[in-house]
Scaffold this motif. Structure first.
Motif, PDB file in Angstrom:
ATOM      1  N   TYR A  18       1.138  -1.240   0.091  1.00 51.08           N
ATOM      2  CA  TYR A  18      -0.004  -0.173  -0.163  1.00 51.08           C
ATOM      3  C   TYR A  18       0.818   1.260  -0.015  1.00 51.08           C
ATOM      4  O   TYR A  18       0.636   2.189  -0.857  1.00 51.08           O
ATOM      5  CB  TYR A  18      -1.023   0.094   1.264  1.00 51.08           C
ATOM      6  CG  TYR A  18      -1.810  -1.201   1.293  1.00 51.08           C
ATOM      7  CD1 TYR A  18      -2.379  -1.888   0.101  1.00 51.08           C
ATOM      8  CD2 TYR A  18      -2.536  -1.410   2.517  1.00 51.08           C
ATOM      9  CE1 TYR A  18      -3.371  -2.797   0.415  1.00 51.08           C
ATOM     10  CE2 TYR A  18      -3.348  -2.458   2.680  1.00 51.08           C
ATOM     11  CZ  TYR A  18      -3.656  -3.263   1.322  1.00 51.08           C
ATOM     12  OH  TYR A  18      -4.858  -4.097   1.659  1.00 51.08           O
ATOM     13  N   PRO A  62      -6.429  -0.569   2.513  1.00 51.97           N
ATOM     14  CA  PRO A  62      -5.639   0.503   1.690  1.00 51.97           C
ATOM     15  C   PRO A  62      -6.067   2.030   1.829  1.00 51.97           C
ATOM     16  O   PRO A  62      -7.277   2.007   1.976  1.00 51.97           O
ATOM     17  CB  PRO A  62      -5.819  -0.172   0.166  1.00 51.97           C
ATOM     18  CG  PRO A  62      -7.131  -0.737   0.235  1.00 51.97           C
ATOM     19  CD  PRO A  62      -7.262  -1.386   1.552  1.00 51.97           C
ATOM     20  N   VAL A  87      -5.719  -1.257  -6.357  1.00 46.41           N
ATOM     21  CA  VAL A  87      -5.345  -1.863  -4.899  1.00 46.41           C
ATOM     22  C   VAL A  87      -6.143  -2.345  -4.314  1.00 46.41           C
ATOM     23  O   VAL A  87      -6.079  -3.501  -3.667  1.00 46.41           O
ATOM     24  CB  VAL A  87      -4.736  -0.540  -4.204  1.00 46.41           C
ATOM     25  CG1 VAL A  87      -4.419  -0.951  -2.742  1.00 46.41           C
ATOM     26  CG2 VAL A  87      -3.581  -0.034  -4.595  1.00 46.41           C
ATOM     27  N   CYS A 101      -0.326   2.790  -3.445  1.00 45.44           N
ATOM     28  CA  CYS A 101      -1.360   3.700  -3.112  1.00 45.44           C
ATOM     29  C   CYS A 101      -1.247   5.245  -3.343  1.00 45.44           C
ATOM     30  O   CYS A 101      -1.106   5.850  -2.531  1.00 45.44           O
ATOM     31  CB  CYS A 101      -1.957   3.765  -1.550  1.00 45.44           C
ATOM     32  SG  CYS A 101      -2.991   2.254  -1.074  1.00 45.44           S
TER      33      CYS A 101
END
Length: 105
Positions: free
Chosen positions: A35, A88, A47, A39
């Motif tokens: 992440y 996430p 994700v 992200c």
């Protein structure tokens, strides 16, 4: 993403006989690292798909720890509530980076 899913699958397959707390700690660390790297803006769908795939792999390999199935889906949901996987969240917004650069110039 595919390579990381394959790596996660192989890791779960090899380490399925370790204690559940050990598996969940290692998996959580791995997910947090993923992440932190991936992200970013406009990547949340990918994700989240990755997170869903990891969860289904975890369900599959936890059920293969013995000859009997350890979990049905309802029991697995309770298990994930007890040992939660990190969710996430967006770490970097590329749109905010553009604002910072314009302030500098």
């Amino acid at each position: 993403m595919r390579a990381k899913i394959i790596q996660c699958k192989e890791w779960l397959k090899i380490n399925r006989y370790k204690s559940i707390t050990e598996i969940m700690k290692s998996l959580s660390r791995s997910l947090k690292g993923y992440y932190n790297y991936y992200c970013i803006t406009d990547n949340s769908i990918t994700v989240n798909n990755f997170m869903d795939k990891v969860r289904s792999l975890l369900f599959k390999w936890m059920n293969r720890r013995s000859q009997r199935k350890s979990f049905n889906w309802d029991k697995f949901i309770l298990f994930v509530r007890k040992f939660p996987l990190p969710k996430p969240s967006m770490k970097v917004s590329i749109y905010d980076l553009g604002k910072e650069i314009s302030y500098i110039l």
